[in-house]
Design a protein around this motif. Structure first.
Motif, PDB file in Angstrom:
ATOM      1  N   PHE A  81       0.861  -1.190   0.000  1.00  0.00           N
ATOM      2  CA  PHE A  81       0.000   0.000   0.000  1.00  0.00           C
ATOM      3  C   PHE A  81       0.898   1.242   0.000  1.00  0.00           C
ATOM      4  CE2 PHE A  81      -2.811  -3.197   1.563  1.00  0.00           C
ATOM      5  CZ  PHE A  81      -4.120  -2.766   1.430  1.00  0.00           C
ATOM      6  N   ALA A  82       0.849   2.019  -1.059  1.00  0.00           N
ATOM      7  CA  ALA A  82       1.523   3.319  -1.088  1.00  0.00           C
ATOM      8  C   ALA A  82       0.486   4.370  -0.711  1.00  0.00           C
ATOM      9  CB  ALA A  82       2.117   3.598  -2.462  1.00  0.00           C
ATOM     10  N   GLU A 130      -4.007   2.391  -9.277  1.00  0.00           N
ATOM     11  CA  GLU A 130      -4.564   3.532  -8.542  1.00  0.00           C
ATOM     12  C   GLU A 130      -5.927   3.136  -7.973  1.00  0.00           C
ATOM     13  OE1 GLU A 130      -3.034   6.535  -8.258  1.00  0.00           O
ATOM     14  OE2 GLU A 130      -1.399   6.363  -9.716  1.00  0.00           O
ATOM     15  N   SER A 131      -5.918   2.208  -7.040  1.00  0.00           N
ATOM     16  CA  SER A 131      -7.152   1.567  -6.575  1.00  0.00           C
ATOM     17  C   SER A 131      -7.751   2.187  -5.328  1.00  0.00           C
ATOM     18  CB  SER A 131      -6.892   0.077  -6.307  1.00  0.00           C
ATOM     19  OG  SER A 131      -6.477  -0.572  -7.472  1.00  0.00           O
ATOM     20  N   GLY A 132      -7.025   3.042  -4.630  1.00  0.00           N
ATOM     21  CA  GLY A 132      -7.506   3.521  -3.339  1.00  0.00           C
ATOM     22  C   GLY A 132      -7.450   2.406  -2.306  1.00  0.00           C
ATOM     23  N   GLY A 185      -6.916   7.461  -3.603  1.00  0.00           N
ATOM     24  CA  GLY A 185      -5.580   8.054  -3.474  1.00  0.00           C
ATOM     25  C   GLY A 185      -4.485   7.058  -3.203  1.00  0.00           C
ATOM     26  N   THR A 186      -4.786   5.973  -2.500  1.00  0.00           N
ATOM     27  CA  THR A 186      -3.769   4.961  -2.235  1.00  0.00           C
ATOM     28  C   THR A 186      -3.437   4.205  -3.517  1.00  0.00           C
ATOM     29  OG1 THR A 186      -4.283   4.649   0.095  1.00  0.00           O
ATOM     30  CG2 THR A 186      -3.327   2.768  -1.038  1.00  0.00           C
ATOM     31  N   ILE A 187      -2.154   3.937  -3.723  1.00  0.00           N
ATOM     32  CA  ILE A 187      -1.683   3.117  -4.838  1.00  0.00           C
ATOM     33  C   ILE A 187      -1.391   1.718  -4.298  1.00  0.00           C
ATOM     34  CG2 ILE A 187       0.124   2.809  -6.573  1.00  0.00           C
ATOM     35  CD1 ILE A 187       0.627   5.846  -6.379  1.00  0.00           C
ATOM     36  N   LEU A 188      -1.893   0.702  -4.981  1.00  0.00           N
ATOM     37  CA  LEU A 188      -1.551  -0.680  -4.655  1.00  0.00           C
ATOM     38  C   LEU A 188      -0.504  -1.173  -5.646  1.00  0.00           C
ATOM     39  CD1 LEU A 188      -5.105  -2.173  -3.960  1.00  0.00           C
ATOM     40  CD2 LEU A 188      -3.479  -1.186  -2.329  1.00  0.00           C
TER      41      LEU A 188
END
Length: 439
Positions: A81-82, A130-132, A185-188
């Protein structure tokens, strides 16, 4: 000459490493070498620091030293998780001071943007999506956490969508959760693939040496790093080795090397994917910090990550991995009863560096020695940002984020042993007990 008393020794089956594209490790260092810059630790922070140093000082050689193999250590063992948004578990709304939260958001976003740029430029295959993220709750206590967090996010201008339990199967394929807060907003991503790709795309003036654990160090006018096949002398040393910095003589009694445990299934068949339903890629963070992190990956695997242990030498213990694999199985079966025949292909431990007050270290540790250390569980974004900014600070740059980081009080002092281990492991056990069905 100061001896290094503990070296990394991670377990053998990190799923992300074994399912990422193979690469040929760079050779270990042999003989004697001198360079202006040496960076110890080729995880996300070290790779970022070495890259930016090389760009800031294009005529200098930057030596990047890794004890194991790039992608095999903690940077390739996290949940992928970024994360951009802050999550201050010590605040009622999980945001706390708004000014600080906005700076944390800006810092994490910088880390994301740096990674996006490198991945795009060098076409790194790391399943970036870019999945959140879904912050999900099993019980009413967790739902209250989600409501508070949504309120806090609004204070920093971030919208989040509350999703009912009835609607969640369309998102994540399971009806296990009572409610979830979807936060874009979170990048997987696939963390080991990312780290390997970052290593393969370093500037030409970075020399990477893998399988080169440092066994002793001399802090004189120059810094000499000794290993079993030679030594490396540098004008300036940058430490990006998190809790192992304590074994290099810095932040002793302030860093908490804590291990989280993960298991990754085999790929789901087409029939199993149809039974699961939901979106093809998603990630769930628990409302309770000691609950389970769960992901469905681009290659149709399911990740379960939970259970904690604390070891002051920064080295995992096999007995905990064997014990916690059973926790993973129970967590998986509760969430995915329709996938009862799906087994785990890999199980592993991964270290995170925590501090008691949730502060990291950024800046100068001693003459000619600098560090970006202790990301408190946000290694992908914060490690990338702080490694880059440290290299900029060394080059003489100043900006709002560098000033923010250098103003930090740094990690708190912790009690001495054996009280530290007794206390931390008690807190971890109690936290996991209180998490209940969120594990």
């Amino acid at each position: 000459m100061q001896k290094i008393t503990s070296l990394p020794a991670d377990d053998a089956l990190p799923g992300w490493y074994h399912t990422s594209p193979p690469r040929t490790p760079r050779p270990a260092h042999v003989g004697q070498k001198h360079a202006r810059w040496a960076v110890v630790g080729a995880g996300l922070t070290g790779l970022a620091a070495a890259r930016q140093l090389a760009l800031n000082f294009p005529d200098d050689e930057v030596v990047l030293i890794e004890a194991q193999e790039v992608g095999f250590g903690p940077s390739g063992r996290n949940a992928g998780f970024a994360i951009d948004v802050p999550h201050d578990i010590g605040a009622k709304d999980y945001i706390g001071d708004v000014t600080t939260a906005k700076l944390v958001l800006k810092l994490n976003t910088l880390g994301q943007n740096i990674l996006r740029g490198i991945v795009d430029q060098h076409q790194i295959e790391c399943q970036m999506s870019e999945s959140g993220k879904y912050q999900a709750a099993v019980g009413q206590t967790g739902v209250a956490v989600l409501e508070a967090y949504r309120s806090g996010l609004e204070k920093i201008g971030r919208h989040a969508e509350m999703i009912s339990g009835a609607a969640l199967p369309d998102h994540i394929g399971t009806s296990y959760y009572k409610q979830a807060l979807y936060i874009p907003g979170t990048i997987l991503l696939q963390p080991a693939a990312l780290v390997k790709g970052l290593a393969e795309s370093l500037p030409a003036n970075v020399t990477l040496h893998e399988y080169t654990p440092i066994t002793a160090i001399d802090y004189s006018d120059k810094v000499t790093l000794v290993h079993e096949r030679g030594s490396i002398t540098a004008d300036k040393l940058i430490l990006t080795n998190n809790a192992f910095a304590a074994h290099f003589g810095f932040l002793r009694g302030r860093l908490l090397p804590t291990f989280l445990y993960g298991s990754l299934t085999r790929p789901l068949t087409a029939e199993e994917q149809a039974k699961l339903g939901g979106k093809p890629v998603w990630g769930v963070i628990p409302a309770h910090p000691f609950g389970s992190t769960v992901r469905r990956t681009v290659d149709n695997r399911i990740l379960i990550r939970n259970s904690f242990s604390f070891h002051t030498d920064g080295r995992p213990r096999d007995r905990y991995l064997a014990q916690f694999k059973e926790n993973h199985r129970k967590s998986f079966e509760r969430r995915f009863p329709m996938l009862g025949q799906v087994g785990f292909e890999y199980s592993w431990s991964g270290a995170i560096c925590l501090s008691e007050n949730h502060e990291g270290f950024f800046g100068q540790l001693a003459p000619n020695v600098y560090g970006a250390l202790c990301c408190n569980g946000l290694g992908i974004t914060r490690g990338t940002a702080t490694g880059t900014l440290l290299a900029d600070m060394i080059a003489g740059e100043r900006n709002e984020l560098i000033d923010f980081l250098t103003a930090s009080p740094g990690p708190n002092k912790t009690p001495p042993e054996p009280f530290l281990s007794i206390g931390v492991n008690s807190v971890l056990k109690w936290g996991q007990f209180r998490a209940g069905l969120e594990v």
